[in-house]
Design an enzyme around this catalytic site. Structure first.
Site, mmCIF file in Angstrom:
data_model
loop_
_atom_site.group_PDB
_atom_site.id
_atom_site.type_symbol
_atom_site.label_atom_id
_atom_site.label_comp_id
_atom_site.label_asym_id
_atom_site.label_seq_id
_atom_site.Cartn_x
_atom_site.Cartn_y
_atom_site.Cartn_z
ATOM 1 N N ARG A 1 6.756 -66.386 17.803
ATOM 2 C CA ARG A 1 7.008 -66.073 19.210
ATOM 3 C C ARG A 1 7.406 -67.344 19.960
ATOM 4 O O ARG A 1 7.044 -68.452 19.552
ATOM 5 C CB ARG A 1 5.763 -65.448 19.847
ATOM 6 N N LYS B 1 0.211 -64.926 18.415
ATOM 7 C CA LYS B 1 -0.388 -63.858 19.213
ATOM 8 C C LYS B 1 -1.794 -63.521 18.708
ATOM 9 O O LYS B 1 -2.042 -63.463 17.510
ATOM 10 C CB LYS B 1 0.494 -62.613 19.145
ATOM 11 N N HIS C 1 13.200 -63.045 22.455
ATOM 12 C CA HIS C 1 12.396 -62.386 21.427
ATOM 13 C C HIS C 1 13.269 -61.743 20.344
ATOM 14 O O HIS C 1 12.786 -61.456 19.244
ATOM 15 C CB HIS C 1 11.504 -61.336 22.079
ATOM 16 N N HIS D 1 2.985 -59.504 11.166
ATOM 17 C CA HIS D 1 2.558 -58.238 11.749
ATOM 18 C C HIS D 1 1.380 -57.652 10.980
ATOM 19 O O HIS D 1 1.218 -57.896 9.783
ATOM 20 C CB HIS D 1 3.719 -57.234 11.742
ATOM 21 N N TYR E 1 11.607 -54.415 14.636
ATOM 22 C CA TYR E 1 12.436 -55.625 14.721
ATOM 23 C C TYR E 1 13.664 -55.566 13.812
ATOM 24 O O TYR E 1 14.527 -56.425 13.896
ATOM 25 C CB TYR E 1 11.601 -56.851 14.316
#
Length: 357
Positions: free
Chosen positions: A177, A205, A267, A294, A303
């Protein structure tokens, strides 16, 4: 009969709200992690978001700053909540943002309820339904387009052109990110002696420690930033911010003729590496999931820009008869041409087969 007198307590609403925010800092913190700069652990983005939501609510509904609140101000009716939602809609906020703000308020009130039982009725939040939302993904990009954007920034941006170019190249290679990339320090990039390449480790994240690899060739490109920066800063992308990068991308899209209505955002670069791994791993969705850091493959697929291809589906391949004649008729040039253009997994399998003969 004497009326029951409510026991007085020296409430300090503002201090208790601060306690709630500190609690959010603690929960979102990675502790004394070696992958975080000391300054990055003081006030989390999570806390900033909650603080903004809380201040806005009491300013709009009660007309007060949070420092001036008294316990009576914590009393809220369903009509006040409904009016607040209407206010946010009129301000142009999308339903996702409004739902997030309402969640922030409910969590605050849940935290305060223990000390303010005479003022707080949590059931009032259940009278306001969550607004319906439409999931709209950002537009996807390709490695070729991302490389064009990176080169355009290098040629045309006035401030930090090399750094902006390398940021884009770093983003499509790591799938980190934006916020995580901006926190990467030189000491977070370490040589992997077994491969000769480099491992990058960051806090991404959810305060999750994630790692990925970058090629030695690209690492040497990054070292150009050290040559430019005489101050020897810790951060690889020292001086860049999300805001400045958003503005740079907007300018680059305009210069390259990319339609402004196309939702190509910072992003979007995350998906490039995910797509690349998927295509070059023989369509291994788990490998793509790992590249994107993920927790589940459903997130990964958001994505990806892959198209539906039934050629490899069970319904087709189970009854398919393969004619091996072209294999025996192929020339050496045919084989060389094929393996020069095949995916890495197939190529590596072939090399392994040759070496094990």
């Amino acid at each position: 009969m004497q009326n029951k007198v409510k026991q007085l307590k020296n409430y300090a609403v503002y201090d208790d709200i601060e306690g709630f925010l500190i609690n959010k800092d603690i929960r979102s913190s990675s502790g004394n992690s070696s992958y975080m700069m000391p300054s990055a652990t003081r006030v989390s983005n999570t806390r900033k978001n909650y603080e903004g939501d809380i201040k806005q609510f009491f300013n709009v509904i009660k007309g007060k700053d949070v420092k001036s609140l008294v316990p009576d101000d914590l009393v809220v009716s369903k009509s006040e909540l409904s009016n607040y939602i209407k206010y946010l809609q009129e301000k142009g906020l999308v339903n996702n943002s409004i739902n997030r703000k309402m969640t922030s308020l409910k969590m605050l009130y849940t935290y305060l309820e223990h000390d303010y039982k005479d003022y707080i009725d949590l059931s009032v939040f259940n009278t306001v339904e969550r607004l319906k939302t439409v999931t709209k993904n950002w537009d996807k990009t390709t490695q070729t387009e991302a490389e064009r954007i990176a080169q355009d920034m290098y040629i045309n941006e006035r401030q930090k052109p090399l750094m902006k170019k390398l940021f884009v190249k770093f983003a499509i290679r790591t799938s980190f990110r934006v916020s995580a990339i901006l926190r990467v320090r030189w000491k977070d990039i370490k040589l992997d002696e077994s491969t000769g390449h480099y491992i990058v480790t960051v806090i991404d994240k959810g305060s999750q420690v994630v790692s990925t690899g970058i090629n030695q060739v690209f690492y040497e490109e990054l070292l150009q930033l050290k040559e430019e920066d005489i101050s020897e800063t810790e951060l690889v992308f020292q001086g860049l911010s999300e805001q400045s990068l958003r503005h740079s991308l907007k300018r680059s899209k305009k210069r390259l003729g990319i339609p402004p209505e196309r939702e190509l955002v910072l992003h979007s670069f995350k998906g490039v590496g995910i797509d690349y791994v998927y295509e070059n791993s023989g369509h291994d969705l788990l490998a793509a999931k790992e590249q994107g850091n993920h927790k589940n493959t459903l997130t990964t697929e958001r994505y990806m820009s892959r198209k539906i291809n039934i050629a490899n589906s069970a319904g087709v391949t189970m009854d398919e008869k393969i004619d091996l004649t072209p294999l025996y008729e192929a020339t050496q040039e045919d084989f060389i041409s094929f393996f020069e253009n095949t995916d890495l997994v197939t190529f590596k399998k072939f090399i392994k087969h040759v070496n094990e003969r």
